[in-house]
Design a protein around this motif. Sequence first.
Motif, PDB file in Angstrom:
ATOM      1  N   ALA A 121       0.873  -1.164   0.000  1.00  0.00           N
ATOM      2  CA  ALA A 121       0.000   0.000   0.000  1.00  0.00           C
ATOM      3  C   ALA A 121       0.920   1.226   0.000  1.00  0.00           C
ATOM      4  O   ALA A 121       1.897   1.274   0.761  1.00  0.00           O
ATOM      5  CB  ALA A 121      -0.900   0.005   1.233  1.00  0.00           C
ATOM      6  N   LYS A 122       0.636   2.185  -0.878  1.00  0.00           N
ATOM      7  CA  LYS A 122       1.501   3.362  -1.007  1.00  0.00           C
ATOM      8  C   LYS A 122       1.524   4.140   0.311  1.00  0.00           C
ATOM      9  O   LYS A 122       0.517   4.272   0.984  1.00  0.00           O
ATOM     10  CB  LYS A 122       1.008   4.263  -2.135  1.00  0.00           C
ATOM     11  CG  LYS A 122       1.962   5.408  -2.444  1.00  0.00           C
ATOM     12  CD  LYS A 122       1.523   6.150  -3.679  1.00  0.00           C
ATOM     13  CE  LYS A 122       2.426   7.272  -4.098  1.00  0.00           C
ATOM     14  NZ  LYS A 122       3.190   7.953  -3.131  1.00  0.00           N
ATOM     15  N   THR A 123       2.713   4.634   0.632  1.00  0.00           N
ATOM     16  CA  THR A 123       2.906   5.433   1.845  1.00  0.00           C
ATOM     17  C   THR A 123       3.285   6.860   1.445  1.00  0.00           C
ATOM     18  O   THR A 123       3.308   7.201   0.262  1.00  0.00           O
ATOM     19  CB  THR A 123       4.039   4.834   2.708  1.00  0.00           C
ATOM     20  OG1 THR A 123       5.262   4.928   1.966  1.00  0.00           O
ATOM     21  CG2 THR A 123       3.746   3.392   3.085  1.00  0.00           C
ATOM     22  N   LEU A 145       0.315   0.211  -4.472  1.00  0.00           N
ATOM     23  CA  LEU A 145      -1.075   0.497  -4.828  1.00  0.00           C
ATOM     24  C   LEU A 145      -1.476   1.759  -4.081  1.00  0.00           C
ATOM     25  O   LEU A 145      -1.482   1.783  -2.845  1.00  0.00           O
ATOM     26  CB  LEU A 145      -1.971  -0.675  -4.424  1.00  0.00           C
ATOM     27  CG  LEU A 145      -3.445  -0.578  -4.778  1.00  0.00           C
ATOM     28  CD1 LEU A 145      -3.643  -0.467  -6.287  1.00  0.00           C
ATOM     29  CD2 LEU A 145      -4.199  -1.793  -4.250  1.00  0.00           C
ATOM     30  N   ASP A 146      -1.771   2.821  -4.823  1.00  0.00           N
ATOM     31  CA  ASP A 146      -2.114   4.106  -4.223  1.00  0.00           C
ATOM     32  C   ASP A 146      -3.608   4.139  -3.929  1.00  0.00           C
ATOM     33  O   ASP A 146      -4.424   4.375  -4.814  1.00  0.00           O
ATOM     34  CB  ASP A 146      -1.707   5.245  -5.149  1.00  0.00           C
ATOM     35  CG  ASP A 146      -1.819   6.603  -4.482  1.00  0.00           C
ATOM     36  OD1 ASP A 146      -2.430   6.697  -3.388  1.00  0.00           O
ATOM     37  OD2 ASP A 146      -1.281   7.579  -5.045  1.00  0.00           O
ATOM     38  N   LEU A 147      -3.942   3.901  -2.675  1.00  0.00           N
ATOM     39  CA  LEU A 147      -5.340   3.843  -2.253  1.00  0.00           C
ATOM     40  C   LEU A 147      -5.961   5.225  -2.075  1.00  0.00           C
ATOM     41  O   LEU A 147      -7.157   5.326  -1.823  1.00  0.00           O
ATOM     42  CB  LEU A 147      -5.457   3.036  -0.963  1.00  0.00           C
ATOM     43  CG  LEU A 147      -4.988   1.585  -1.086  1.00  0.00           C
ATOM     44  CD1 LEU A 147      -4.887   0.935   0.287  1.00  0.00           C
ATOM     45  CD2 LEU A 147      -5.912   0.801  -1.990  1.00  0.00           C
ATOM     46  N   ILE A 154      -7.119   3.060  -9.118  1.00  0.00           N
ATOM     47  CA  ILE A 154      -6.804   1.847  -8.351  1.00  0.00           C
ATOM     48  C   ILE A 154      -7.004   0.631  -9.239  1.00  0.00           C
ATOM     49  O   ILE A 154      -6.177  -0.282  -9.268  1.00  0.00           O
ATOM     50  CB  ILE A 154      -7.658   1.777  -7.065  1.00  0.00           C
ATOM     51  CG1 ILE A 154      -7.256   2.904  -6.112  1.00  0.00           C
ATOM     52  CG2 ILE A 154      -7.520   0.415  -6.394  1.00  0.00           C
ATOM     53  CD1 ILE A 154      -8.165   3.071  -4.908  1.00  0.00           C
ATOM     54  N   VAL A 155      -8.090   0.623  -9.994  1.00  0.00           N
ATOM     55  CA  VAL A 155      -8.370  -0.465 -10.934  1.00  0.00           C
ATOM     56  C   VAL A 155      -7.221  -0.589 -11.933  1.00  0.00           C
ATOM     57  O   VAL A 155      -6.731  -1.689 -12.194  1.00  0.00           O
ATOM     58  CB  VAL A 155      -9.721  -0.237 -11.651  1.00  0.00           C
ATOM     59  CG1 VAL A 155      -9.860  -1.154 -12.866  1.00  0.00           C
ATOM     60  CG2 VAL A 155     -10.872  -0.430 -10.688  1.00  0.00           C
TER      61      VAL A 155
END
Length: 166
Positions: A121-123, A145-147, A154-155
């Motif tokens: 998950a992107k930080t 993955l940049d939430l 995201i897709v």
Amino acid sequence: MYKGILRFKLFNDDKMHSLYENFVLEYFKRHHPQLNPTSSWIKWNVEGGMDHLLPYMKTDITLTKGEKTLIIDTKYYSNIFKTNLYNNEKLHSNNLYQIFSYVKNKDVHNTGNVSGVLLYAKTNEKISPNCEFMMGKNKIGVRTLDLNKEFKYIVNQLEELLCFLQ
């Protein structure tokens, strides 16, 4: 629960990791059921009958397309990198060892048909890993993955992972 009072359970990083892992798995189940998205057990590729002493290996997500397999290991940390003694940022070695073990033990015949991705998950860190390595015949990737993006982005990020099944 008391009448008129709502209570929320604390939601710590351990639960966020599970939520993140389940989100990615459920995305592939819904949008790519033909890839048989699942969390699967991997047997150690060992001889000698002492494998009962070895730890279990269970993937977060396994996707299959014909003879090709992609293992995705989701990671939800506040920091993707560790700083070493020389003040250099490096990926967590345990994570690389883990995905390497999954891939190499799944690819029993060393065909190169099994790939792996560490999906962080992107930080807020300055650098976001987007790289891949050939380890023997197997491709290992590291992605984020940049939430914080709109869902369509995201897709796109999740769909890009399917290139590892080519």
